[in-house]
Design a protein around this motif. Structure first.
Motif, PDB file in Angstrom:
ATOM      1  N   PHE A  20       0.834  -1.208   0.000  1.00 20.56           N
ATOM      2  CA  PHE A  20       0.000   0.000   0.000  1.00 20.56           C
ATOM      3  C   PHE A  20       0.865   1.254   0.000  1.00 20.56           C
ATOM      4  CE2 PHE A  20      -1.567   3.353   2.882  1.00 20.56           C
ATOM      5  CZ  PHE A  20      -2.556   3.884   2.082  1.00 20.56           C
ATOM      6  N   TYR A  21       1.868   1.264   0.867  1.00 25.15           N
ATOM      7  CA  TYR A  21       2.665   2.471   1.001  1.00 25.15           C
ATOM      8  C   TYR A  21       3.519   2.725  -0.237  1.00 25.15           C
ATOM      9  CZ  TYR A  21       3.899   6.314   3.983  1.00 25.15           C
ATOM     10  OH  TYR A  21       3.988   7.574   4.520  1.00 25.15           O
ATOM     11  N   SER A  22       3.999   1.670  -0.877  1.00 23.77           N
ATOM     12  CA  SER A  22       4.772   1.871  -2.102  1.00 23.77           C
ATOM     13  C   SER A  22       3.873   2.406  -3.211  1.00 23.77           C
ATOM     14  CB  SER A  22       5.448   0.558  -2.532  1.00 23.77           C
ATOM     15  OG  SER A  22       4.495  -0.444  -2.794  1.00 23.77           O
ATOM     16  N   GLY A  23       2.596   1.964  -3.215  1.00 22.74           N
ATOM     17  CA  GLY A  23       1.646   2.545  -4.159  1.00 22.74           C
ATOM     18  C   GLY A  23       1.410   4.015  -3.863  1.00 22.74           C
ATOM     19  N   LEU A  24       1.338   4.332  -2.592  1.00 23.37           N
ATOM     20  CA  LEU A  24       1.176   5.714  -2.165  1.00 23.37           C
ATOM     21  C   LEU A  24       2.333   6.577  -2.664  1.00 23.37           C
ATOM     22  CD1 LEU A  24      -1.024   7.029  -0.279  1.00 23.37           C
ATOM     23  CD2 LEU A  24       0.662   6.879   1.542  1.00 23.37           C
ATOM     24  N   ARG A  25       3.529   5.989  -2.728  1.00 21.84           N
ATOM     25  CA  ARG A  25       4.711   6.696  -3.216  1.00 21.84           C
ATOM     26  C   ARG A  25       4.829   6.676  -4.739  1.00 21.84           C
ATOM     27  NH1 ARG A  25       8.867   8.592   0.020  1.00 21.84           N
ATOM     28  NH2 ARG A  25       9.161   9.712  -1.933  1.00 21.84           N
ATOM     29  N   GLY A  26       3.856   6.050  -5.410  1.00 26.34           N
ATOM     30  CA  GLY A  26       3.880   6.016  -6.861  1.00 26.34           C
ATOM     31  C   GLY A  26       4.857   5.016  -7.434  1.00 26.34           C
ATOM     32  N   GLU A 299       7.750  -0.271  10.126  1.00 21.80           N
ATOM     33  CA  GLU A 299       9.017  -0.632   9.492  1.00 21.80           C
ATOM     34  C   GLU A 299       8.860  -0.734   7.978  1.00 21.80           C
ATOM     35  OE1 GLU A 299      10.973  -3.174  13.208  1.00 21.80           O
ATOM     36  OE2 GLU A 299      10.300  -4.208  11.396  1.00 21.80           O
ATOM     37  N   ALA A 300       7.706  -1.246   7.533  1.00 22.03           N
ATOM     38  CA  ALA A 300       7.458  -1.343   6.090  1.00 22.03           C
ATOM     39  C   ALA A 300       7.409   0.041   5.462  1.00 22.03           C
ATOM     40  CB  ALA A 300       6.156  -2.093   5.833  1.00 22.03           C
ATOM     41  N   ALA A 301       6.728   0.982   6.123  1.00 23.92           N
ATOM     42  CA  ALA A 301       6.658   2.352   5.603  1.00 23.92           C
ATOM     43  C   ALA A 301       8.047   2.986   5.556  1.00 23.92           C
ATOM     44  CB  ALA A 301       5.721   3.189   6.469  1.00 23.92           C
ATOM     45  N   THR A 302       8.847   2.756   6.597  1.00 25.06           N
ATOM     46  CA  THR A 302      10.211   3.274   6.627  1.00 25.06           C
ATOM     47  C   THR A 302      11.031   2.696   5.480  1.00 25.06           C
ATOM     48  OG1 THR A 302      10.151   3.533   9.037  1.00 25.06           O
ATOM     49  CG2 THR A 302      12.332   3.438   8.003  1.00 25.06           C
ATOM     50  N   SER A 322      -0.456  11.471   4.486  1.00 29.28           N
ATOM     51  CA  SER A 322      -1.406  10.939   3.506  1.00 29.28           C
ATOM     52  C   SER A 322      -2.699  11.747   3.490  1.00 29.28           C
ATOM     53  CB  SER A 322      -1.707   9.466   3.809  1.00 29.28           C
ATOM     54  OG  SER A 322      -2.278   9.328   5.098  1.00 29.28           O
ATOM     55  N   SER A 323      -3.069  12.363   4.620  1.00 30.22           N
ATOM     56  CA  SER A 323      -4.296  13.161   4.669  1.00 30.22           C
ATOM     57  C   SER A 323      -4.199  14.433   3.846  1.00 30.22           C
ATOM     58  CB  SER A 323      -4.625  13.518   6.126  1.00 30.22           C
ATOM     59  OG  SER A 323      -3.548  14.212   6.720  1.00 30.22           O
ATOM     60  N   ASN A 324      -2.954  14.805   3.498  1.00 31.70           N
ATOM     61  CA  ASN A 324      -2.749  15.996   2.670  1.00 31.70           C
ATOM     62  C   ASN A 324      -2.626  15.665   1.186  1.00 31.70           C
ATOM     63  OD1 ASN A 324      -2.719  17.589   4.970  1.00 31.70           O
ATOM     64  ND2 ASN A 324      -0.497  17.418   5.221  1.00 31.70           N
ATOM     65  N   LEU A 325      -2.641  14.370   0.847  1.00 31.34           N
ATOM     66  CA  LEU A 325      -2.453  13.962  -0.546  1.00 31.34           C
ATOM     67  C   LEU A 325      -3.804  13.862  -1.242  1.00 31.34           C
ATOM     68  CD1 LEU A 325       0.203  11.147  -0.036  1.00 31.34           C
ATOM     69  CD2 LEU A 325       0.590  13.548  -0.589  1.00 31.34           C
ATOM     70  N   ASN A 326      -3.793  14.124  -2.529  1.00 30.83           N
ATOM     71  CA  ASN A 326      -5.011  14.023  -3.328  1.00 30.83           C
ATOM     72  C   ASN A 326      -5.067  12.625  -3.919  1.00 30.83           C
ATOM     73  OD1 ASN A 326      -7.303  14.549  -4.815  1.00 30.83           O
ATOM     74  ND2 ASN A 326      -6.231  15.643  -6.448  1.00 30.83           N
ATOM     75  N   LEU A 327      -5.721  11.717  -3.206  1.00 31.00           N
ATOM     76  CA  LEU A 327      -5.756  10.320  -3.623  1.00 31.00           C
ATOM     77  C   LEU A 327      -7.081  10.012  -4.309  1.00 31.00           C
ATOM     78  CD1 LEU A 327      -4.329   8.687  -0.372  1.00 31.00           C
ATOM     79  CD2 LEU A 327      -3.083   9.393  -2.403  1.00 31.00           C
ATOM     80  N   SER A 328      -6.993   9.453  -5.483  1.00 27.96           N
ATOM     81  CA  SER A 328      -8.210   9.078  -6.222  1.00 27.96           C
ATOM     82  C   SER A 328      -8.526   7.614  -5.917  1.00 27.96           C
ATOM     83  CB  SER A 328      -7.987   9.258  -7.722  1.00 27.96           C
ATOM     84  OG  SER A 328      -6.867   8.537  -8.161  1.00 27.96           O
TER      85      SER A 328
END
Length: 329
Positions: A20-26, A299-302, A322-328
């Motif tokens: 999930f977090y790697s997707g969040l990072r694109g 640790e995964a997010a780090t 993440s609350s500041n990101l524009n996630l579709s």
């Protein structure tokens, strides 16, 4: 060749949150797991056990947590390769690694996150003679369906969290519950041990299993006091063994990774000693290690954030909240 930004080995809670977090990072992400379904030990070993140490959930069934984590990871459409066992990780060049599995010799990636949990583990088996045909019928090493214990006279063997938690659970479900442990110190959380003592569980410390009676079903068991040798016959018809797991991580040593006991040594960035290879969750160790699902997610997010800077040195390690990101999504 199709090169992913990051390949996560392990589809348990740490690996799924990492996806999930790697997707969040694109990051273009792939998840490889040896099991046929996502969730790791949550689904394979204790799907109907409650988990209490996840932020935002006073308690949640392991199978439901696994489902939620899978849905969360799938938001950014990573590639999932299930039922594949990783054999080696080879370096192709300075920027590319190749993950080889028993089914595909060409998983190319810029970085790898090892989130193997406890690794390839199997429950420790009983070391006494018994009818193995009764396993998964009256003798269990994991609880996948609590209803099999309803109205049963249950014997639980072990002194860790799983043994004590199931003793508490079955105290409200089964006809009777007896727990034996070979010493008087429990590895379980003290509040759970205290709860067990108030739930009417017959707790026998310094006791071990000697014999199981029954041919077509469990008809009883003999236990003994390991201090005096005194034996006692128990009227039980279902047995749950919670003696821990046998872990084999020898294959990791052949990859050139630095290890301490059965864990990979990482630094504060969750980096192993090999460039581009990170580790998180139970498989990783560092001076401040805590083996919790919550800390595994952190640790995964780090690991993912610093992998992003490894892949692209111009990227920021901290992407913002993440609350500041524009996630579709």
């Amino acid at each position: 060749m199709d090169v992913y930004d990051i390949t996560i080995v392990g589809g348990g809670p740490t690996g799924l949150f990492g996806a999930f977090y790697s997707g969040l990072r694109g990051l273009k992400t792939k998840v490889i797991d040896v099991l046929p379904e996502l969730g790791g030990q949550l689904t394979a070993l204790y799907p109907e056990k409650y988990v209490y140490d996840v932020a935002g959930h006073p308690k949640i069934l392991a199978k439901d947590l696994a489902k939620n984590l899978g849905m969360q990871a799938a938001l950014f459409k990573p590639a999932f390769c299930l039922g594949e066992k990783v054999a080696t990780i080879d370096r192709v060049d300075e920027t590319t690694l190749k993950v080889v599995t028993d089914k595909n010799p060409e998983h190319y990636t810029k970085a790898v996150l090892l989130a193997l949990g406890a690794g390839a583990c199997v429950p420790k088996k009983l070391d006494i003679d018994h009818n193995r045909g009764l396993e998964d019928i009256n003798i269990f090493y994991a609880v996948k369906n609590k209803e099999k214990f309803r109205d049963k006279k249950v014997l639980i063997i072990g002194g860790g969290d799983s043994a004590v938690d199931w003793a508490n659970e079955f105290s409200h479900l089964s006809t009777s519950v007896t727990l034996i442990h070979r010493r008087d110190q429990f590895r379980a959380v003290q509040t759970s041990v205290d709860e067990m003592k108030h739930n009417g569980v017959d707790v026998k410390t310094f006791y071990e299993l000697k014999q199981i009676f029954g041919t077509n079903q469990v008809d009883g068991a003999t236990v003994f006091d390991n201090r005096t040798g005194k034996e006692e016959n128990l009227d039980v018809d279902t047995i749950l063994i919670c003696l821990g797991f046998v872990i084999n991580l020898d294959f990791l040593k052949t990859w050139g990774l630095s290890m301490e006991a059965n864990a990979l040594i990482v630094n504060e960035k969750m980096e192993t000693n090999l460039p581009g290879i990170y580790a998180a969750g139970d498989i990783a160790t560092h001076p401040a290690k805590l083996k919790l699902i919550a800390t595994g997610a952190a640790e995964a997010a780090t690991a993912v954030n610093f992998a992003a800077t490894y892949i692209n040195p111009q990227a920021k390690a901290f992407p913002g909240h993440s609350s500041n990101l524009n996630l579709s999504i």
